[in-house]
Design an enzyme around this catalytic site. Structure first.
Site, short mmCIF file in Angstrom:
data_model
loop_
_atom_site.label_atom_id
_atom_site.label_comp_id
_atom_site.label_asym_id
_atom_site.label_seq_id
_atom_site.Cartn_x
_atom_site.Cartn_y
_atom_site.Cartn_z
N CYS A 197 0.84 -1.20 0.00
CA CYS A 197 0.00 0.00 0.00
C CYS A 197 0.87 1.25 0.00
O CYS A 197 1.71 1.42 0.90
CB CYS A 197 -0.91 -0.02 1.23
SG CYS A 197 -1.88 1.49 1.45
N CYS A 200 0.10 3.38 3.48
CA CYS A 200 0.58 3.00 4.82
C CYS A 200 1.69 1.95 4.81
O CYS A 200 2.28 1.68 5.85
CB CYS A 200 -0.59 2.49 5.67
SG CYS A 200 -1.16 0.83 5.21
N CYS A 213 -6.09 -2.41 0.63
CA CYS A 213 -5.07 -2.53 1.67
C CYS A 213 -5.65 -3.29 2.85
O CYS A 213 -6.79 -3.06 3.27
CB CYS A 213 -4.58 -1.16 2.11
SG CYS A 213 -3.35 -1.24 3.44
N CYS A 216 -5.27 -0.40 6.06
CA CYS A 216 -5.88 0.93 6.09
C CYS A 216 -7.05 0.97 5.12
O CYS A 216 -7.41 -0.06 4.54
CB CYS A 216 -4.86 2.03 5.79
SG CYS A 216 -4.39 2.17 4.03
N ASP A 333 21.64 0.57 -16.17
CA ASP A 333 21.51 -0.65 -15.37
C ASP A 333 20.59 -1.65 -16.08
O ASP A 333 19.43 -1.37 -16.32
CB ASP A 333 20.93 -0.27 -14.00
CG ASP A 333 20.81 -1.44 -13.05
OD1 ASP A 333 21.13 -2.59 -13.46
OD2 ASP A 333 20.40 -1.22 -11.90
#
Length: 409
Positions: A197, A200, A213, A216, A333
């Site tokens: 999430c 949170c 989530c 939350c 990269d």
């Protein structure tokens, strides 16, 4: 449109001249140099060129060039549209696009994810289209959560109409601070960057298309538009078959995002769909080029999510050429190659080219995919029997191949 100040007029005119010279001398398509010249002469040129236009900004990790093209095609129903059709998606490209179509009342600009907050602030665009966020050029763009956070701050309190893909939790979190959002269930095939999430940090539970989530209240919003396989469902519940030329589920997602955007401008679905169907290739993407009886279809894939979508539109019965570079526009990269599941290529003749072909060769060997190395695209294509072949390349490798065929469109 109001008259530009004299200094801005001169800067814009000289920029257009530089772009024309670039095209005439074969140095490029002029989509960047013109803007650079203009910005040197008038640093605030983008703001001045954007005034009094109705602008759409399109941003995402994948699909923004195609979606920009689809939106532009539909908005042409209303009048001239300024757009950066070749993907020059930073301020110099935006200046060049707006200068080239100085009288266009509409503008559709593809915007690099990192530059979106500044471009939104500078142009005061009225509509923003946000589609997806995933790992890409980590050495330049940093963590995508940071990009989502910048987007979130950029739209907060702005008088901008946001069209956002509610199937991507990061995009949803970024768009949720906007005052007016149209949510589109456009799908999210690549989920490896959004299991936590963004609100949170708790785990996201996923069930079918839904997500929420566990710790939350952050969850997937109720969509206004829905992509249902090859059909778009509008906010009134009416179903519209997506009869488009561009292949794959990702392009159907791009199409439904485009429909949601152009409806804001008053272009109804029944008028927009035929315009979307006219788009067959985008800056070389999906174009088929021919040499000595071999017909190569060009596909662009810059990151793990993009490779997943490219595999979706390839033909398993055909040989395939894979090309990987690691220049500045690609990101230096190449560790992201290990996030792509190449096992889908087993059983196909696979040829590997590019500056970082040994990196890709090691990845394929680990996945148990037989392959052949080739010195370049010419050698790899010559090794194919006459007929069709698929080509997947990352950004600079794609542009090199495209240039061999006169910047194929």
């Amino acid at each position: 449109m109001s008259q530009l100040p004299f200094r801005a007029q001169v800067a814009s005119a000289l920029g257009r001249t530089a772009a024309t010279l670039s095209r005439m001398t074969g140095r490029g398509d002029g989509s960047v140099i013109g803007g650079r010249v203009g910005l040197v002469l008038e640093p605030d040129l983008l703001r001045k060129l954007a005034q009094d236009r109705k602008l759409v900004l399109v941003s995402a990790t994948n699909g923004k060039t195609t979606t920009t093209r689809l939106i532009t095609s539909a908005l042409l129903e209303l009048g001239e549209v300024a757009t950066n059709a070749f993907g020059a998606n930073m301020p110099a490209g935006h200046v060049s696009a707006l200068s080239q179509a100085k009288r266009a009342p509409y503008g559709v600009l593809e915007v690099d994810e990192k530059y979106l907050p500044d471009v939104l602030d500078t142009t005061g665009a009225s509509v923003l289209c946000l589609m997806n966020l995933s790992r890409d050029q980590m050495d330049r763009a940093a963590e995508i959560w940071l990009l989502a956070q910048k987007w979130r701050r950029a739209v907060a309190g702005k008088p901008v109409h946001v069209v956002a893909n509610c199937d991507d939790p990061l995009v949803t979190w970024a768009a949720s601070t906007a005052g007016q959002v149209i949510w589109v269930a456009a799908g999210q095939r690549w989920k490896e960057d959004s299991w936590c999430c963004p609100e949170c940090g708790g785990p996201l539970d996923r069930k079918d298309a839904d997500w929420a989530c566990r710790e939350c209240r952050f969850r997937r919003p109720q969509p206004h538009w829905v992509l249902d396989h090859d059909t778009a469902i509008d906010p009134r519940g009416q179903r519209w078959p997506l009869d488009i030329q561009l292949p794959g589920q990702a392009n159907r997602a791009n199409a439904v995002m485009a429909l949601a955007v152009v409806e804001i401008f008053g272009v109804p679905v029944q008028r927009a769909l035929p315009k979307l169907a006219e788009v067959r290739s985008v800056a070389g993407r999906y174009t088929t080029v021919e040499r000595d009886g071999r017909h190569a279809r060009l596909l662009l894939a810059k990151n793990p999510a993009g490779w997943l979508e490219a595999f979706d539109v390839t033909d398993p019965a055909l040989p395939i050429i894979l090309a990987v570079n690691a220049q500045g526009p690609d990101g230096r990269d190449t560790s992201w190659l290990w996030d792509v599941d190449y096992r889908i290529l087993r059983g196909r003749p696979v040829f590997v080219i590019g500056e970082r072909k040994l990196d890709l060769a090691l990845r394929l060997d680990t996945a148990g995919v037989p392959f052949q190395l080739a010195a370049d695209f010419t050698q790899a294509l010559a090794a194919q029997p006459p007929g069709r072949v698929d080509v997947i390349a990352n950004y600079t490798a794609f542009q090199q191949i495209r240039t061999e065929f006169g910047r194929a469109e």
